[in-house]
Design a protein around this motif. Sequence first.
Motif, PDB file in Angstrom:
ATOM      1  N   LEU A   1      -5.444   5.283  -5.042  1.00 16.87           N
ATOM      2  CA  LEU A   1      -5.079   6.411  -5.900  1.00 16.87           C
ATOM      3  C   LEU A   1      -5.297   6.059  -7.355  1.00 16.87           C
ATOM      4  O   LEU A   1      -5.821   6.862  -8.130  1.00 16.87           O
ATOM      5  N   HIS A   2      -4.914   4.852  -7.755  1.00 20.63           N
ATOM      6  CA  HIS A   2      -4.993   4.464  -9.159  1.00 20.63           C
ATOM      7  C   HIS A   2      -6.408   4.120  -9.579  1.00 20.63           C
ATOM      8  O   HIS A   2      -6.784   4.334 -10.731  1.00 20.63           O
ATOM      9  N   GLU A   3      -7.190   3.608  -8.634  1.00 14.61           N
ATOM     10  CA  GLU A   3      -8.520   3.133  -9.013  1.00 14.61           C
ATOM     11  C   GLU A   3      -9.610   4.149  -8.762  1.00 14.61           C
ATOM     12  O   GLU A   3     -10.637   4.146  -9.448  1.00 14.61           O
TER      13      GLU A   3
ATOM     14  N   ALA B   1      -9.694  10.655  -3.490  1.00 15.58           N
ATOM     15  CA  ALA B   1      -9.758   9.471  -2.625  1.00 15.58           C
ATOM     16  C   ALA B   1      -8.380   9.129  -2.091  1.00 15.58           C
ATOM     17  O   ALA B   1      -8.228   8.724  -0.921  1.00 15.58           O
ATOM     18  N   GLY B   2      -7.349   9.278  -2.946  1.00 16.36           N
ATOM     19  CA  GLY B   2      -5.992   8.997  -2.499  1.00 16.36           C
ATOM     20  C   GLY B   2      -5.572   9.899  -1.352  1.00 16.36           C
ATOM     21  O   GLY B   2      -4.917   9.467  -0.402  1.00 16.36           O
TER      22      GLY B   2
ATOM     23  N   HIS C   1       0.827  -1.216   0.000  1.00 15.04           N
ATOM     24  CA  HIS C   1       0.000   0.000   0.000  1.00 15.04           C
ATOM     25  C   HIS C   1       0.852   1.253   0.000  1.00 15.04           C
ATOM     26  O   HIS C   1       0.513   2.242  -0.663  1.00 15.04           O
ATOM     27  N   GLU C   2       1.949   1.243   0.754  1.00 16.77           N
ATOM     28  CA  GLU C   2       2.801   2.434   0.814  1.00 16.77           C
ATOM     29  C   GLU C   2       3.454   2.723  -0.533  1.00 16.77           C
ATOM     30  O   GLU C   2       3.562   3.866  -0.966  1.00 16.77           O
ATOM     31  N   LEU C   3       3.908   1.669  -1.193  1.00 14.82           N
ATOM     32  CA  LEU C   3       4.589   1.867  -2.462  1.00 14.82           C
ATOM     33  C   LEU C   3       3.636   2.378  -3.537  1.00 14.82           C
ATOM     34  O   LEU C   3       3.968   3.289  -4.296  1.00 14.82           O
ATOM     35  N   SER C   4       2.479   1.862  -3.640  1.00 14.69           N
ATOM     36  CA  SER C   4       1.535   2.257  -4.691  1.00 14.69           C
ATOM     37  C   SER C   4       0.123   2.012  -4.200  1.00 14.69           C
ATOM     38  O   SER C   4      -0.432   0.919  -4.381  1.00 14.69           O
TER      39      SER C   4
END
Length: 760
Positions: free
Chosen positions: A577-579, A584-585, A570-573
């Motif tokens: 944020l992407h979805e 939301a991110g 989760h910390e790395l990506s």
Amino acid sequence: MSLVPTRILLTEDSPSDADVLQEMLHHAGPGRFVFTWVERLEEALAWLRQEAFDVLLLDLSLPDSSGSDTFLRARNAAPQVPIVVLTGIEDEDFGVRAVHQGVQDYLVKGRVDGPQIARAIRYAIERKQAELDAQRLLHELEAHKGELERQNEVLHRLNRTLKALSASSQAMMRATDESAYLNEVCQIIVRDCGHSLVWIGFARDDPEKTVQAVAQAGFDEGYLEKLHVTWADTERGRGPTGTAIRTGRPSACKNMQTDLNFAPWRAEALRRGYVSSLVVPLMDGDRAFGALTIYSQEPDPFTPEEVQLLSELAADVKYGIGALRLRQAHAQAEQALREREQELAAIYENAPLIMLLVDGERRVHKANKQAEMFAGRSVTDLFGRSAGEALRCLHAAEDRRGCGFGPHCGHCALRGTIVSTVRTGSSQQQVEVTLPFAEADGESDRTFLVSTLRLQLRGQPMALVTMLDITRRKQAEEALQAAHAGLEVRVGERTAQLRALAAELTQSEERERRRIAQILHDDLQQLLVAARLRLEAVRERPEAGAIADDLLRIEELIGESNDVARGLSHELSPTVLHEHGLAAGLRWLGRWMYEKHGLVVRVDANAPAETLEHDVKVLLFQSVRELLFNVIKHAGVKRASIRMSVGKDGQLEILVSDRGRGIDPTPAREGRNASAGFGLFGIRERLAFVGGRMEVEGKPGGGARFRLVVPLPDEPRTELAGAGPASQPRAHRAAARIGHPPQPAAGFAPGASHDPGTAG
């Protein structure tokens, strides 16, 4: 009260000299003199027998008489009339002999002015009157011998003072140096009046108000060096010299042995034989600027009449000082003017620019060497030509009438500037003028900076025109502008390349993060889940009882490892944020900061950010996370806020603020407060590459505010591709090797919540 005019018998054979004398005396005192003019001595003698005159002005070179015989005949004919000899004979000895033979004064024509002649007449009358009085006294005192002797002494003193007065006047007329003149005056008083010591001192405006001796004559033997006289109201300023300067009136010490105010100088004065003194102030208006001091070896020798005559002598000295200083100042001014003229002429001739002096018709009256070199003409060939023709401007050849008549001349800036200056008097400064000239390789334009100044010379208005050739400078400026434009294009291209590289770098970093996160999620977590399931199957076997505790501990470690891998993923990506987008991110980031670091983050992220490119979203997310880490490290508070909005200029703004220790915005703007990770400098630079910026506000102790601003595009670009299915076979293969089917990782299952409270 009206004054009786002085009746003058002027004996002068030159009508022009007679007119000059009458005019000079008229200006010296209008209405004070009445003239009777004759050209021959016999005529003068006839008038003297018929009329009474106050004074006879006698020229010694007359048609019927010349030399000393002339004034002897006149004196014998009218012994009661004072005679002033006025001649062109520059023989001082002759004048002295004439005075000794009864003439009251002797003046040289051409070397005296009206006031001097008037004084000579007045002194002659007074001297003659004194002589007549003396003669009358001689008759009256035959029976009173003692009184006669006293009057003779008075007369002697007056005569010697008058003699000194006349001699000092002569010294003033021939003086050329102030110091020499003052010393000569002192010598005249000592010589003619018989006094022991005479000195002249000037009052200084220093703190001590000292009196400085500037001239002296007579017996001294170091006396003046020991005086230390002041004109202040102190003990050494209450003597006769200081008192005369301070009060502006004559002051006397009648007896140095008894005068209490003379105590500071008594011993030195008596040792040299001085008994009394008289001081006459030198006045400039109502203020004394110095004094004439006279020492005598007799007690109280100065009569009121002698004091009056010495006061007149002091007035002459003041006049002489003023005249000499004025003459010297005039000479210095003339010398300075000549030097200035030479300096200006040198500047004019050698100035590295074209200089022309032109009239209202633009005709050249004067030109310097630079103009001569530029035009290729001699200076004399330039004179009389119009400015354009003189400089060989090609426009001047367009019409047979010359400069000013060609089709381009009506708009000629040089012509307009000169005409405006001559007509209106307004100076022009650095007017840019471009004119065509013939060069060796053909026609070319030359550009000048033209300045003009109006002058009035010999009653005619002129314009001083200066022309600085800036052609090469203009060419260099144009080349520089072209180079600058090309450089701007290259900078723009390089900036676009850098921005593209920055975007590519951000995307590469994000792809690498997502690749690592996907490995953690799809490979490591699946392997850990499969290992845990396999371990649970081993624990169910009967023979596992002996190592049940060890197996349980291994199972717990595998579970903890799985949790760590999930959190690191989760910390790395962050999948959210992407979805689900940037807003939301940011909300997820606020919850995660609280769960991981205890930082309470208030998030207001309702602004639309769907049109942002994916790499910009990632950059903003990472920048906000870096700023929140800075709050944790440096602010010393447990609260922060994030607000995402659209500014007035239509750009997206994200404000990260806290109320902690604050920050100095100057080094922060320059990137000198950068910390780990992106750092402030890194954030600023990466935002600049995508057309954004970071604004920093704050002060020590007053919290900090960081505003991230990026432009909002009209249409979104295709989102960064997620990790493809290529990673799934690895998870399946890993699970197959362990002997179990693959299971979805917690928090990443389709439809699972990405709230930090439920995921991870």
